[in-house]
Design a protein around this motif. Structure first.
Motif, PDB file in Angstrom:
ATOM      1  N   ALA A 138       0.845  -1.205   0.000  1.00 40.36           N
ATOM      2  CA  ALA A 138       0.000   0.000   0.000  1.00 40.36           C
ATOM      3  C   ALA A 138       0.882   1.257   0.000  1.00 40.36           C
ATOM      4  O   ALA A 138       0.591   2.237  -0.700  1.00 40.36           O
ATOM      5  CB  ALA A 138      -0.923  -0.011   1.218  1.00 40.36           C
ATOM      6  N   LEU A 139       1.982   1.202   0.769  1.00 39.10           N
ATOM      7  CA  LEU A 139       2.883   2.364   0.807  1.00 39.10           C
ATOM      8  C   LEU A 139       3.505   2.594  -0.569  1.00 39.10           C
ATOM      9  O   LEU A 139       3.583   3.743  -1.042  1.00 39.10           O
ATOM     10  CB  LEU A 139       3.975   2.134   1.864  1.00 39.10           C
ATOM     11  CG  LEU A 139       5.023   3.231   1.980  1.00 39.10           C
ATOM     12  CD1 LEU A 139       4.396   4.562   2.432  1.00 39.10           C
ATOM     13  CD2 LEU A 139       6.144   2.835   2.958  1.00 39.10           C
ATOM     14  N   LYS A 140       3.897   1.526  -1.230  1.00 35.58           N
ATOM     15  CA  LYS A 140       4.495   1.685  -2.570  1.00 35.58           C
ATOM     16  C   LYS A 140       3.501   2.357  -3.526  1.00 35.58           C
ATOM     17  O   LYS A 140       3.870   3.285  -4.265  1.00 35.58           O
ATOM     18  CB  LYS A 140       4.930   0.326  -3.126  1.00 35.58           C
ATOM     19  CG  LYS A 140       5.572   0.445  -4.509  1.00 35.58           C
ATOM     20  CD  LYS A 140       6.173  -0.859  -4.960  1.00 35.58           C
ATOM     21  CE  LYS A 140       6.577  -0.851  -6.424  1.00 35.58           C
ATOM     22  NZ  LYS A 140       7.650   0.058  -6.768  1.00 35.58           N
ATOM     23  N   GLU A 141       2.257   1.908  -3.474  1.00 39.13           N
ATOM     24  CA  GLU A 141       1.244   2.502  -4.371  1.00 39.13           C
ATOM     25  C   GLU A 141       1.036   3.979  -4.052  1.00 39.13           C
ATOM     26  O   GLU A 141       0.920   4.815  -4.945  1.00 39.13           O
ATOM     27  CB  GLU A 141      -0.084   1.740  -4.234  1.00 39.13           C
ATOM     28  CG  GLU A 141      -0.080   0.449  -5.048  1.00 39.13           C
ATOM     29  CD  GLU A 141      -1.170  -0.533  -4.637  1.00 39.13           C
ATOM     30  OE1 GLU A 141      -2.217  -0.085  -4.115  1.00 39.13           O
ATOM     31  OE2 GLU A 141      -0.947  -1.743  -4.824  1.00 39.13           O
ATOM     32  N   LYS A 142       1.010   4.301  -2.764  1.00 38.41           N
ATOM     33  CA  LYS A 142       0.783   5.691  -2.351  1.00 38.41           C
ATOM     34  C   LYS A 142       1.940   6.594  -2.837  1.00 38.41           C
ATOM     35  O   LYS A 142       1.702   7.668  -3.399  1.00 38.41           O
ATOM     36  CB  LYS A 142       0.680   5.749  -0.820  1.00 38.41           C
ATOM     37  CG  LYS A 142       0.393   7.117  -0.255  1.00 38.41           C
ATOM     38  CD  LYS A 142       0.222   7.041   1.255  1.00 38.41           C
ATOM     39  CE  LYS A 142       0.034   8.396   1.880  1.00 38.41           C
ATOM     40  NZ  LYS A 142       1.128   9.315   1.662  1.00 38.41           N
ATOM     41  N   ILE A 143       3.156   6.126  -2.641  1.00 40.07           N
ATOM     42  CA  ILE A 143       4.323   6.944  -3.025  1.00 40.07           C
ATOM     43  C   ILE A 143       4.369   7.101  -4.556  1.00 40.07           C
ATOM     44  O   ILE A 143       4.652   8.182  -5.078  1.00 40.07           O
ATOM     45  CB  ILE A 143       5.635   6.308  -2.503  1.00 40.07           C
ATOM     46  CG1 ILE A 143       5.612   6.165  -0.979  1.00 40.07           C
ATOM     47  CG2 ILE A 143       6.869   7.097  -2.972  1.00 40.07           C
ATOM     48  CD1 ILE A 143       5.475   7.437  -0.178  1.00 40.07           C
ATOM     49  N   ALA A 144       4.038   6.026  -5.273  1.00 39.32           N
ATOM     50  CA  ALA A 144       4.052   6.098  -6.741  1.00 39.32           C
ATOM     51  C   ALA A 144       3.021   7.110  -7.234  1.00 39.32           C
ATOM     52  O   ALA A 144       3.252   7.821  -8.221  1.00 39.32           O
ATOM     53  CB  ALA A 144       3.770   4.720  -7.330  1.00 39.32           C
ATOM     54  N   ALA A 145       1.881   7.209  -6.524  1.00 35.50           N
ATOM     55  CA  ALA A 145       0.806   8.115  -6.949  1.00 35.50           C
ATOM     56  C   ALA A 145       1.062   9.551  -6.517  1.00 35.50           C
ATOM     57  O   ALA A 145       0.451  10.488  -7.040  1.00 35.50           O
ATOM     58  CB  ALA A 145      -0.522   7.629  -6.364  1.00 35.50           C
ATOM     59  N   ASP A 146       1.970   9.742  -5.560  1.00 34.90           N
ATOM     60  CA  ASP A 146       2.178  11.053  -4.932  1.00 34.90           C
ATOM     61  C   ASP A 146       3.032  12.016  -5.752  1.00 34.90           C
ATOM     62  O   ASP A 146       3.183  13.172  -5.383  1.00 34.90           O
ATOM     63  CB  ASP A 146       2.871  10.849  -3.574  1.00 34.90           C
ATOM     64  CG  ASP A 146       1.907  11.073  -2.425  1.00 34.90           C
ATOM     65  OD1 ASP A 146       0.707  11.173  -2.686  1.00 34.90           O
ATOM     66  OD2 ASP A 146       2.393  11.137  -1.284  1.00 34.90           O
TER      67      ASP A 146
END
Ligand code: NAD
Ligand code: HP7
Length: 310
Positions: A138-146
């Motif tokens: 979930a953290l990876k997805e959040k950082i990629a979207a940020d």
């Protein structure tokens, strides 16, 4: 159903591999360990053959091959410095290797494995189970979207080990690679997977029981501290009767990842069997990082450093 054999059957981590082989619906035909305390096999594969001598294990696999039984995978749960040799044994037996972390101790060992993958056509897979942890994904997805910016990350990973640790292969830097390799590799892999490759790697502490430094990644500045010494656990945690303290914060916000470790080996095997395992390319960046930490000269902490360093 796939046929497995396993090397390192008497160790701490082996139950997770046995459960993963069983729970993905596969069979363990044979296992090897120098140490013969392997009754655990009965709980998972009561008909598996067991050997304490490499030569007899090798002969048994050869006999299986001549009788037409192919070995599909060799699971490797041996001390870190033996992994590359056991991987070569797997590939030469026309099997794929599923190997514990760290895949190898040094980047040039990966190059040698690339060659044998080419020669044999078989594959090497590395267990990098944190990449399958729901909070980390979930953290990876959040950082990629940020979007592109630099995050402030603090990694504090304190997991106490008794005196045995330093008298075992785990306390021998030539066999385990030291604490940043044996324990830290999970986090260096996970952080570079999420925040991008290493631009600068500064080491502030490099001791048998602790290591610390700062990593500059494409999208993060990481202050890290690892320890296996109970004395480094904060008093308030000790008072709760705990011997571990694990924290990752991103811009001051804690990422909860202590739970959910339980069946990540089974998830790893599921992905490998589906053709989505982590291979040499995925393993290489963190092997380079921990090698660089191992050979670095620790510098006095000035400017940016983990708060536990001083
Ligand atoms: P361990 O010392 O408990 O077990 C290692 C086993 O290998 C022992 O039973 C030993 O007798 C056997 N062995 C040693 N040399 C051998 C040889 N030449 N041939 C056959 N067997 C041999 O260690 P462990 O904690 O189980 O660690 C095993 C591997 O798993 C290591 O690579 C370690 O880094 C990794 N590990 C990964 C995790 C994780 O979270 N993914 C956790 C713990 C350990
Ligand atoms: N423990 C043992 O009894 N024997 C051992 O060999 C190891 C632990 P955790 P894991 O120490 O070599 C971590 O800290 O997460 C006891 C690393 N993995 O939760 O399973 C220990 O004293 C792994 O890469 O251990 O393993 C505790 O009481 C590294 O190889 C209990 O088991 C391994 O330590 C649980 O200990 C090691 C991660 O950090 C994800």
């Amino acid at each position: 159903m796939k046929n497995f054999v396993l090397i390192g059957a008497a160790g701490y981590i082996v139950p997770r591999h046995l459960a993963a082989i069983r729970d993905t619906g596969n069979d363990l035909l044979a296992a090897l360990d120098k140490f013969d305390s392997v009754g655990i096999l009965d709980s998972y594969f009561p008909t598996a053959h067991f050997f304490t001598e490499f030569e007899r294990f090798d002969r048994h696999l050869d006999k299986l091959k001549r009788k037409g039984t192919a070995i599909d995978y060799v699971s490797i749960c041996t001390p870190n410095y033996l992994h590359d040799s056991h991987i070569r044994f797997a590939l030469r037996n026309h099997a794929d290797a599923i190997c514990e972390k760290p895949l190898v101790l040094n980047p040039w060992n990966v190059e040698a494995l690339r060659e044998i993958e080419k020669e044999t056509g078989n594959k090497v897979y590395n267990i990098l189970q944190l990449r399958l942890h729901p909070s980390i994904k979930a953290l990876k997805e959040k950082i990629a979207a940020d979007g592109d910016r630099i995050y402030d990350v603090d990694l504090t990973y304190l997991t106490s080990r008794g005196n045995w640790y330093f008298n075992s292969w785990k306390g021998d830097v030539t066999k385990s690679g030291g604490i940043a390799t044996n324990i830290g590799i999970h986090f260096f892999d996970m952080l570079t997977w999420i925040f991008g490759s290493v631009k600068e790697n500064v080491v502030h502490v490099s001791e048998p029981d602790r290591a610390a430094g700062v990593l500059h990644l494409e999208k993060a500045r990481v202050r890290w501290f690892l320890s296996v010494n109970y004395d480094h656990i904060p008093e308030e945690i000790k008072k709760q009767g705990k011997r571990t303290y694990r924290a990752i914060t991103v811009d001051g916000k804690e990422i909860e990842f202590s739970d959910g470790f339980g069946d990540l080996h089974t998830r790893s095997y599921e992905e490998i069997l589906k053709g989505n395992g982590f291979g040499l390319e995925e393993a290489m960046p963190s092997i380079q990082t921990v090698h660089d930490i191992r050979v670095a000269t620790a510098v006095a902490p000035t400017g940016e450093y983990h708060p536990f360093v001083k």
